[in-house]
Design an enzyme around this catalytic site. Structure first.
Site, PDB file in Angstrom:
ATOM      1  CD  GLU A 302    -125.677 -68.140  30.643  1.00  0.00           C
ATOM      2  OE1 GLU A 302    -125.644 -67.792  29.207  1.00  0.00           O
ATOM      3  OE2 GLU A 302    -124.726 -67.738  31.305  1.00  0.00           O
ATOM      4  CG  HIS A 331    -120.824 -97.558  38.724  1.00  0.00           C
ATOM      5  ND1 HIS A 331    -121.028 -98.712  39.331  1.00  0.00           N
ATOM      6  CD2 HIS A 331    -121.012 -97.798  37.375  1.00  0.00           C
ATOM      7  CE1 HIS A 331    -121.105 -99.749  38.280  1.00  0.00           C
ATOM      8  NE2 HIS A 331    -121.158 -98.866  37.220  1.00  0.00           N
ATOM      9  CE  LYS A 445    -121.205 -61.774  32.871  1.00  0.00           C
ATOM     10  NZ  LYS A 445    -121.758 -61.316  31.481  1.00  0.00           N
TER      11      LYS A 445
HETATM   12  O1  PA5 Z   1    -124.515 -67.414  26.557  1.00  0.00           O
HETATM   13  C1  PA5 Z   1    -123.841 -66.249  26.974  1.00  0.00           C
HETATM   14  O2  PA5 Z   1    -124.366 -65.273  26.468  1.00  0.00           O
HETATM   15  C2  PA5 Z   1    -122.751 -66.039  27.934  1.00  0.00           C
HETATM   16  O3  PA5 Z   1    -122.418 -67.280  28.483  1.00  0.00           O
HETATM   17  C3  PA5 Z   1    -121.561 -65.599  27.336  1.00  0.00           C
HETATM   18  O4  PA5 Z   1    -120.983 -66.371  26.228  1.00  0.00           O
HETATM   19  C4  PA5 Z   1    -120.372 -65.350  28.226  1.00  0.00           C
HETATM   20  O5  PA5 Z   1    -120.954 -64.689  29.333  1.00  0.00           O
HETATM   21  C5  PA5 Z   1    -119.070 -64.851  27.574  1.00  0.00           C
HETATM   22  O6  PA5 Z   1    -119.618 -63.489  27.037  1.00  0.00           O
HETATM   23  P1  PA5 Z   1    -118.587 -62.830  26.117  1.00  0.00           P
HETATM   24  O7  PA5 Z   1    -118.332 -63.867  24.759  1.00  0.00           O
HETATM   25  O8  PA5 Z   1    -119.217 -61.464  25.669  1.00  0.00           O
HETATM   26  O9  PA5 Z   1    -117.338 -62.740  26.472  1.00  0.00           O
END
Ligand code: PA5
Length: 476
Positions: A302, A331, A445
């Site tokens: 990410e 394996h 989303k």
């Molecule tokens: O790293 C990130 O920002 C995302 O993976 C969030 O942690 C994830 O989308 C969850 O978001 P939130 O904590 O706002 O529910």
């Protein structure tokens, strides 16, 4: 008695190091190996990257850098809360996803007994559903005695559909079990102090709240209350965890590439990427670190998978992180790593001393193909297999490195977390991208919000419903 993590001797014994020998041409050959001069040639870029990290930090943007040392009050508050409430519960459930779940899972797998939840009755059982699969969550709710269960609802944005829907279901189930007057004791909300809907609901309901600093992104948040509340409930020493991160922060504070493990590894990963090694495999040879690899996968993917650089140019950059586990995946995946395309860096993690060991019994001495195992230990076998795989990869010109962990404990796990976070920040700078946003995941989303009728997403709903119709002939 002084806590062990305060002793300099112990800290040095527990120091996490990185062995990068097999990243270099000297060890794996000219064709794929990196040259020392190439690393030296990155010095100016690393200084520039470091200046940029420090500038963003001074502007209050990179809160993860403060977490190891500046959370005294938070730690006190968490410990007080846990001491008061620990006895009220048999089950601790985390409702969160992505950065709000993976760090917790990583801490649990690394620092708790592998069969923790099956141990004697007094143990606080920990669950992180980390998904909205109805079968999984229904089964969890059916299994738990909700009167003896606390849910930590973790969402920085306070609006993530997965987390909020699980919360709503859990809240109803808890109400049915304990009555509407007693709900609040069963929920903790961990969210932003300043924004989001979870904060509003939690205040209305009177839930205990903990806050995620606004300048710490989800995937960098395991050392905030996001991970610390779970850890404290689970009996993990959160002071030692933070001390480990702080120790790595000191080790990795300079700009000399050869002295700073986060920068050295970051530079090598970056150079490898430029040479077409666009996959980054994280392969611990310890089952307990398997979910550290999973957490790292999100951190790396990410943060570094981006379409645009900071100048707005389209670069579509990002190494693909792959998680693997030694010896298990020898394996399944090792064949590909050995003989497939030269597009990977294999990042091993080796644990020098396991907490326990098993001696292989002296049996069947007359059966040749088995007798060589007699009187050896499993830790010796797993580490020998790791070293053998490392050598085999190196002989085939495959880039690899090893993170050396003396022993798994909160102090060394804290070091690993900070090491990977800083390394990610550096590589983000070298790619000249924003490593702290995730614009790519928003579109999916938003379509979901549109379809579900969330206010403000009508356009997404329309777009979704006017998508090209699928052709039956392509569904066979
Ligand atoms: O790293 C990130 O920002 C995302 O993976 C969030 O942690 C994830 O989308 C969850 O978001 P939130 O904590 O706002 O529910």
């Amino acid at each position: 008695m002084e806590a062990r993590y305060k002793s300099q001797d112990w800290q040095e014994k527990m120091r996490v190091k990185i062995d990068v020998n097999n990243m270099f041409a000297e060890f794996i050959g000219e064709k794929h190996g990196i040259k020392v001069s190439e690393v030296d040639g990155m010095a100016k870029e690393v200084e520039k990257a470091d200046r940029s990290i420090k500038k963003q930090y001074k502007e209050g943007k990179l809160g993860f850098i403060d977490l190891p040392d500046r959370q005294k009050e938070v730690v006190n508050e968490i410990e007080d809360f846990v001491n008061k409430r620990r006895g009220d519960f048999d089950n601790f459930v985390i409702l969160g996803i992505g950065g709000s779940a993976l760090g917790n899972i990583a801490l649990q797998t690394a620092l708790k007994d592998p069969y923790h939840n099956l141990k004697n009755k007094d143990v606080l059982r920990i669950y992180v559903p980390d998904n909205i699969d109805p079968e999984r969550f229904q089964s969890l709710l059916n299994t738990l005695d909700l009167e003896r269960t606390v849910f930590n609802v973790i969402s920085k944005s306070g609006s993530t559909a997965e987390t909020m829907s699980l919360f709503l279901i859990a809240r109803k189930a808890v109400e049915e079990e304990v009555g509407s007057d007693n709900i609040s004791k069963h929920f903790i909300a961990t969210t932003s102090r300043n924004s989001g809907y979870l904060r509003i609901i939690a205040r209305k309901e009177g839930f205990k709240m903990f806050y995620i600093p606004d300048n710490v992104g989800g995937r960098f948040s395991v050392l905030t209350p996001v991970g610390l509340i779970y850890a404290a409930f689970a009996g993990i020493n959160i002071r030692e965890l933070l001390a480990g991160a702080s120790y790595m922060k000191k080790i990795a504070s300079g700009t000399d590439i050869w002295e700073n493990p986060a920068y050295l590894n970051g530079v090598l990963q970056y150079l490898a990427y430029q040479k077409g090694k666009i996959m980054s495999v994280m392969m611990p040879y310890a089952h307990s670190l398997k979910d550290i690899a999973d957490w790292y996968r999100q951190l790396w993917a990410e943060s570094l998978g981006k379409e645009e650089n900071r100048k707005g140019e389209i670069i579509n950059v990002g190494p693909t992180p792959i998680k693997a586990l030694g010896a298990t995946d020898q394996h399944s995946q090792a064949q590909l790593y050995m003989e497939g395309p030269y597009d990977k860096v294999i990042n091993f993690i080796e644990v020098e001393k396991f907490h326990t060991d098993l001696k292989i019994p002296d049996l069947y001495g007359d059966v040749k193909g088995v007798s060589y195992l007699r009187n050896k230990s499993l830790s010796d076998l797993i580490n020998t297999e790791k070293k053998a795989t490392e050598l085999a990869l190196s002989k085939r010109g495959r880039l690899n490195n090893t993170i050396l962990v003396p022993k798994i404990n909160a102090f060394t796990v804290g070091q690993l977390i900070y090491l990977f976070e800083l390394q990610t920040a550096l590589v983000g700078e070298l790619f000249n991208i924003n490593a702290y946003n995730q614009p790519g995941v928003e579109l999916g989303k938003e379509y979901t919000y549109g379809v579900f009728g969330r206010e403000g997403y009508q356009k997404m709903k329309d777009e979704y419903h006017s998508r090209p119709e699928k052709k039956g002939k392509y569904i066979v």
